[in-house]
Design a protein around this motif. Sequence first.
Motif, short mmCIF file in Angstrom:
data_model
loop_
_atom_site.label_atom_id
_atom_site.label_comp_id
_atom_site.label_asym_id
_atom_site.label_seq_id
_atom_site.Cartn_x
_atom_site.Cartn_y
_atom_site.Cartn_z
N UNK A 63 32.45 37.08 33.11
CA UNK A 63 31.92 36.34 32.01
C UNK A 63 32.72 36.07 30.85
N UNK A 64 32.47 35.16 29.92
CA UNK A 64 33.42 34.70 29.09
C UNK A 64 32.89 35.51 27.83
N UNK A 65 33.80 36.45 27.12
CA UNK A 65 33.13 37.26 26.05
C UNK A 65 33.66 36.47 24.78
N UNK A 66 34.70 35.86 24.92
CA UNK A 66 35.46 35.31 23.61
C UNK A 66 36.37 34.18 24.17
N UNK A 67 36.22 32.81 23.67
CA UNK A 67 37.02 31.72 23.73
C UNK A 67 37.41 30.89 22.84
N UNK A 68 38.75 30.97 22.68
CA UNK A 68 39.33 29.98 21.34
C UNK A 68 40.18 29.05 22.01
N UNK A 69 39.99 27.97 21.44
CA UNK A 69 40.36 26.75 21.78
C UNK A 69 41.01 25.87 20.53
N UNK A 70 42.16 25.28 20.61
CA UNK A 70 42.59 24.49 19.72
C UNK A 70 43.51 23.36 20.16
N UNK A 71 43.88 22.36 19.34
CA UNK A 71 44.80 21.11 20.06
C UNK A 71 45.95 21.80 19.56
N UNK A 122 28.92 35.74 27.82
CA UNK A 122 28.00 36.71 27.66
C UNK A 122 26.97 36.26 26.59
N UNK A 123 25.82 36.87 26.34
CA UNK A 123 24.88 36.62 25.43
C UNK A 123 25.53 36.82 23.96
N UNK A 124 26.38 37.44 23.85
CA UNK A 124 27.14 37.61 22.38
C UNK A 124 28.70 37.24 22.59
N UNK A 125 28.95 36.27 23.01
CA UNK A 125 30.14 35.60 23.18
C UNK A 125 30.44 34.96 21.89
N UNK A 126 31.67 34.92 21.64
CA UNK A 126 32.35 34.57 20.41
C UNK A 126 33.21 33.40 20.61
N UNK A 127 32.93 31.97 20.36
CA UNK A 127 33.59 30.83 20.65
C UNK A 127 34.03 30.22 19.61
N UNK A 128 35.18 30.01 19.31
CA UNK A 128 36.04 28.92 18.29
C UNK A 128 36.38 27.53 19.18
N UNK A 129 35.41 26.69 19.03
CA UNK A 129 35.72 25.40 20.06
C UNK A 129 36.89 24.61 19.29
N UNK A 130 37.30 23.67 20.17
CA UNK A 130 38.49 22.67 19.84
C UNK A 130 37.73 21.98 18.57
N UNK A 131 36.84 21.59 18.75
CA UNK A 131 36.32 20.54 18.02
C UNK A 131 35.22 20.84 17.05
N UNK A 132 35.20 22.22 17.01
CA UNK A 132 33.97 22.79 16.08
C UNK A 132 34.78 23.55 14.84
N UNK A 133 34.06 23.18 13.66
CA UNK A 133 34.62 23.79 12.33
C UNK A 133 34.20 25.04 12.18
N UNK A 134 33.55 25.81 12.99
CA UNK A 134 32.95 27.11 12.80
C UNK A 134 33.00 27.78 14.14
N UNK A 135 32.46 29.05 14.09
CA UNK A 135 32.26 30.19 15.22
C UNK A 135 31.19 29.94 15.85
N UNK A 136 30.92 29.87 17.02
CA UNK A 136 29.73 29.90 17.83
C UNK A 136 29.24 31.39 18.28
N UNK A 137 28.45 31.61 17.88
CA UNK A 137 27.87 33.07 18.48
C UNK A 137 26.42 33.28 18.90
N UNK A 138 25.88 31.99 19.22
CA UNK A 138 24.59 32.10 19.76
C UNK A 138 24.41 31.29 20.87
N UNK A 139 23.69 31.33 21.92
CA UNK A 139 23.46 30.68 23.25
C UNK A 139 23.16 29.38 22.58
#
Length: 153
Positions: free
Chosen positions: A139-147, A55-72
Amino acid sequence: MASNDYEISCFRIVRSGCVIPPALADEREDAYASIERWSEAFNSGDVEQIVRMYTNDALVLGTLSPGMTTKSDDLRAYFKAAAAAKLQVWLGDNSAVALAEDAVVIAGFYDFSAPAGGHPVVVPARFSFVMVKKDGIWKIAHHHSSVRPKSPQ
């Protein structure tokens, strides 16, 4: 459907511990099919296809990202780096809960791999996706990934 059929269906649902109406089971499957398409896009390195799945306003906490991604644009940069590193993902065990006809939470495990020194390095990880149906498309509105932590020994 005869009234007895309905009563038997409800009994089976309650008896199994599942309180989700049968129609929502299909929603879980449809939402997960979108995760499978996400995996295919990820493995092909198709960054634009991946970004369109959020989604345009998705919240993503990527496996290799130190922060939260909120923008396309940030999401695009994150997956561009993953594609450049030739990361691949394999989906594993998962479970889904339908929150409504247009909202499903899916959690599970996946493995990432990347080439390193001629041999792939595999990183076990875990995920959660919040899927929402917008205009008939999951659509993906939130995605959290961690080791995935190692089991205590």
